[in-house]
Motif scaffolding. Structure first.
Motif, mmCIF file in Angstrom:
data_model
loop_
_atom_site.group_PDB
_atom_site.id
_atom_site.type_symbol
_atom_site.label_atom_id
_atom_site.label_comp_id
_atom_site.label_asym_id
_atom_site.label_seq_id
_atom_site.Cartn_x
_atom_site.Cartn_y
_atom_site.Cartn_z
ATOM 1 N N UNK A 104 0.833 -1.209 0.000
ATOM 2 C CA UNK A 104 0.000 0.000 0.000
ATOM 3 C C UNK A 104 0.861 1.249 0.000
ATOM 4 N N UNK A 149 1.974 1.744 -3.512
ATOM 5 C CA UNK A 149 0.890 2.099 -4.446
ATOM 6 C C UNK A 149 0.312 3.476 -4.151
ATOM 7 N N UNK A 150 0.416 3.924 -2.910
ATOM 8 C CA UNK A 150 -0.045 5.276 -2.584
ATOM 9 C C UNK A 150 0.834 6.322 -3.249
ATOM 10 N N UNK A 188 2.853 5.458 -6.176
ATOM 11 C CA UNK A 188 2.881 5.170 -7.613
ATOM 12 C C UNK A 188 2.090 3.910 -7.904
ATOM 13 N N UNK A 189 0.941 4.120 -8.517
ATOM 14 C CA UNK A 189 0.066 2.989 -8.842
ATOM 15 C C UNK A 189 0.250 2.538 -10.281
ATOM 16 N N UNK A 194 -7.900 -0.236 -0.075
ATOM 17 C CA UNK A 194 -7.603 0.542 -1.282
ATOM 18 C C UNK A 194 -8.948 0.907 -1.890
ATOM 19 N N UNK A 208 -9.790 3.452 -4.318
ATOM 20 C CA UNK A 208 -9.827 3.611 -5.768
ATOM 21 C C UNK A 208 -8.497 4.063 -6.315
ATOM 22 N N UNK A 209 -8.424 4.068 -7.631
ATOM 23 C CA UNK A 209 -7.230 4.535 -8.322
ATOM 24 C C UNK A 209 -7.582 5.807 -9.055
ATOM 25 N N UNK A 210 -6.715 6.800 -8.951
ATOM 26 C CA UNK A 210 -6.958 8.071 -9.636
ATOM 27 C C UNK A 210 -5.655 8.590 -10.243
ATOM 28 N N UNK A 266 -1.246 12.400 -0.819
ATOM 29 C CA UNK A 266 -2.491 11.649 -0.655
ATOM 30 C C UNK A 266 -2.231 10.364 0.114
ATOM 31 N N UNK A 293 -1.628 8.200 3.252
ATOM 32 C CA UNK A 293 -1.845 8.246 4.700
ATOM 33 C C UNK A 293 -0.941 7.213 5.369
ATOM 34 N N UNK A 296 -10.529 10.553 -15.455
ATOM 35 C CA UNK A 296 -9.395 9.848 -14.845
ATOM 36 C C UNK A 296 -9.067 10.365 -13.445
ATOM 37 N N UNK A 314 -9.169 6.041 -12.341
ATOM 38 C CA UNK A 314 -8.109 5.753 -13.297
ATOM 39 C C UNK A 314 -8.001 4.261 -13.581
ATOM 40 N N UNK A 334 -0.157 8.407 -11.189
ATOM 41 C CA UNK A 334 -1.291 7.578 -10.793
ATOM 42 C C UNK A 334 -1.037 7.043 -9.402
ATOM 43 N N UNK A 335 -2.055 7.128 -8.566
ATOM 44 C CA UNK A 335 -1.914 6.636 -7.191
ATOM 45 C C UNK A 335 -3.178 5.891 -6.772
#
Lengths: 153, 153
Positions: free
Chosen positions: A10, A13-14, A16-17, A48, A50-52, A146, A148, B13, B17, B51-52
């Motif tokens: 996490x 991914x927080x 760089x997703x 997790x 969502x992805x944005x 973003x 946490x 997006x 995303x 992207x995160x």
DNA sequence: TCTGAAAGCCGAGCTCA
DNA sequence: TGAGCTCGGCTTTCAGA
């Protein structure tokens, strides 16, 4: 329920997703399938959410941040609902909180300039009554993330 | 340089995303290749910065938001650099701004509880001298979005 | 139950008309 | 610019620890 590897996943991914699962698997010391399953579980559990994509604010011409602290004399559920509706419809308002203490609400706005801020300000006060509105212009963004902390789970 | 469809793509997006390019192409009325090329360009130009994944704060046990307004008597570059370093190293501090007006800096923290906030508070004042520190606990998050308006580009 | 290897398959990424 | 192909990487399966 959630071990160190999950937290590492996490944490990563927080930030760089867009990273391929294979690379992420490598950095946390797992096989691709194991890593993928963990990501899937974290998504299914809702941890997790969502992805944005994050947009470069300067390039989107909304480099200026303004904080608006407001006080109201109307302390009713109806007023709060209207307030929520109004701020929800204004895209320049990106954050809004109801607070303890002397200021009732704190808003964060992103705008291109003071002129545009003034327009939004007028839109806001035209739709709702406030007892007091104080604006604080941000001179510099020292930190914004973003991500946490994952220490408390 | 950037037409309505590009803005639509970014708008989408910024909210989700994880959508397949084919679906997005459909909603904005473009062919898959055209849509894909536009996304690529937006990424290459840097307008789409990264992207995160966004984490559910409640599920991550950091549901509480606290704002901290601080004033300092030390108005030097050295102090600011130290400050930046200190807040950068504290993961509970997710936002920090230098402001105009009576409060010099505004921090946003996410923590599990008042007790943990107190720990972070002590950590902060142990590392830096402040003239004044005021805390505002958020009772309710009325709005939070990472999506910035696309009207100004 | 969770792991890693390996196969299958979908969709991103590229080529061409 | 849009259609279609290619292939990397996501997703599933399966056997073992």
């Amino acid at each position: 329920m959630l071990d160190g590897r999950d937290k590492k996943i996490i944490d990563y991914l927080q930030r760089d997703a867009a990273v391929p699962v294979a690379d992420l698997a490598d950095t946390v010391g797992l096989s691709v399938s194991a890593c993928w399953r963990r990501i899937k579980n974290l998504e299914d559990s809702g941890l997790i959410a969502r992805r944005v994509v994050l947009v470069d604010r300067r390039k989107a011409n909304v480099a200026m941040t303004v904080f608006v602290a407001v006080r109201t004399s109307r302390h009713s559920i109806g007023w709060l609902d209207t307030f929520r509706e109004v701020i929800g419809a204004i895209p320049e308002i990106v954050e809004a909180y109801r607070l303890t203490g002397e200021m009732d609400y704190l808003l964060r706005l992103v705008v291109p300039s003071v002129e545009v801020y003034d327009t939004v300000y007028k839109e806001l006060i035209s739709k709702l009554d406030f007892m007091d509105v104080s604006s604080f212009i941000s001179m510099e963004e020292l930190k914004f993330t973003t991500a946490v902390p994952m220490n408390y789970i």
